[in-house]
Design a protein around this motif. Structure first.
Motif, mmCIF file in Angstrom:
data_model
loop_
_atom_site.group_PDB
_atom_site.id
_atom_site.type_symbol
_atom_site.label_atom_id
_atom_site.label_comp_id
_atom_site.label_asym_id
_atom_site.label_seq_id
_atom_site.Cartn_x
_atom_site.Cartn_y
_atom_site.Cartn_z
ATOM 1 N N LEU A 1 78.836 28.045 26.552
ATOM 2 C CA LEU A 1 79.583 27.053 27.316
ATOM 3 C C LEU A 1 80.745 27.774 27.981
ATOM 4 N N LEU A 2 80.741 27.805 29.294
ATOM 5 C CA LEU A 2 81.763 28.515 30.054
ATOM 6 C C LEU A 2 83.081 27.749 30.040
ATOM 7 N N THR A 3 84.155 28.442 29.691
ATOM 8 C CA THR A 3 85.505 27.903 29.823
ATOM 9 C C THR A 3 86.268 28.851 30.735
ATOM 10 N N ALA A 4 87.251 28.355 31.429
ATOM 11 C CA ALA A 4 87.983 29.200 32.376
ATOM 12 C C ALA A 4 89.438 28.764 32.436
ATOM 13 N N TYR B 1 80.858 19.080 27.154
ATOM 14 C CA TYR B 1 81.584 19.803 28.192
ATOM 15 C C TYR B 1 83.008 20.109 27.756
ATOM 16 N N ALA B 2 83.540 21.164 28.363
ATOM 17 C CA ALA B 2 84.935 21.536 28.157
ATOM 18 C C ALA B 2 85.754 20.778 29.193
ATOM 19 N N ARG C 1 92.024 27.358 26.278
ATOM 20 C CA ARG C 1 91.001 27.974 27.137
ATOM 21 C C ARG C 1 90.915 29.482 26.956
ATOM 22 N N SER D 1 85.237 32.360 28.047
ATOM 23 C CA SER D 1 85.267 32.712 29.474
ATOM 24 C C SER D 1 84.325 33.870 29.782
ATOM 25 N N THR E 1 85.546 25.786 36.845
ATOM 26 C CA THR E 1 85.393 27.181 36.451
ATOM 27 C C THR E 1 85.505 28.138 37.624
ATOM 28 N N ALA F 1 81.676 29.020 23.110
ATOM 29 C CA ALA F 1 82.474 28.558 24.241
ATOM 30 C C ALA F 1 83.521 29.629 24.532
ATOM 31 N N ARG G 1 78.328 28.161 37.640
ATOM 32 C CA ARG G 1 77.925 27.605 36.346
ATOM 33 C C ARG G 1 78.976 26.597 35.883
ATOM 34 N N ALA H 1 81.031 23.977 33.321
ATOM 35 C CA ALA H 1 81.491 24.060 31.932
ATOM 36 C C ALA H 1 80.873 22.916 31.139
#
Length: 194
Positions: A154-157, A108-109, A89, A146, A119, A144, A123, A125
């Motif tokens: 693509l949001l990753t956290a 999706y992540a 991540r 943060s 996340t 992808a 928004r 992921a």
């Protein structure tokens, strides 16, 4: 007498422990019986069908997921980037390439249980086929990370391992003949936070 009882208990512990460990391993690996691999992506095309092997059925039962039938779609999971390193991540990835024909797809992540990464933001992921920008040759390029990125993001956290799950719905690739010569996007690591 005591020596024989102790040896019997040790043998039973090894047998039960080894059996349990082998079942756990078979149910947690993304590759194995019934799996197909295309690049870094792995899928189980027989999942949800009568032809599914016992390990695939056990995986579905353990996770409590509703498996797609062969005519409904196919889900691919990636746990490594194109360089063979596990997905994390903390890193930034670029997913690029052609996608097979499908009426609809999602990306999706996921965390280790293959659930969408929480996340903590409004928004999710996840992305889907109706919201991505395409290149001139109809390929996609998705960043992808943060931190926000231009184009498809693509949001990753968080931190730790992650997976990408790419699911195609109502697609000819779900049949065994649709899998030949198919390509999926490459996953290129662009860098990692220290």
């Amino acid at each position: 007498m005591l020596k024989r009882a102790v040896l019997t208990l040790i043998a039973l512990a090894i047998a039960i422990g080894g059996g349990a460990a082998s079942v756990w391993y078979a149910l947690h690996i993304q590759k194995g019986a019934g799996a197909i691999t295309i690049g870094t992506w792995t899928a189980f095309p027989d999942i949800g069908t009568p032809e599914a092997d016992p390990y695939t059925n056990a995986r579905v039962a353990r996770e409590g997921v509703l498996a797609l039938g062969r005519a409904e779609g196919l889900a691919f999971v990636a746990e490594h980037d194109s360089g063979g390193k596990p997905l994390a991540r903390e890193c930034v990835y670029r997913l690029e390439g052609q996608l097979p024909i499908a009426r609809f797809w999602t990306l999706y992540a996921a965390d280790q249980s293959l659930d969408v990464i929480a996340t903590g933001k409004s928004r999710p992921a996840a992305l889907q086929s109706h919201q991505v920008l395409r290149e001139a040759d109809n390929s996609v390029r998705i960043m992808a990370s943060s931190r926000p990125a231009p184009g498809n993001w693509l949001l990753t956290a968080g931190s730790g391992p992650m997976y990408f799950v790419l699911t195609f719905y109502d697609t000819p690739i779900a049949s065994s003949t649709g899998l030949s010569g198919m390509e999926l996007p490459r996953i290129v690591r662009s860098g990692c936070d220290a």
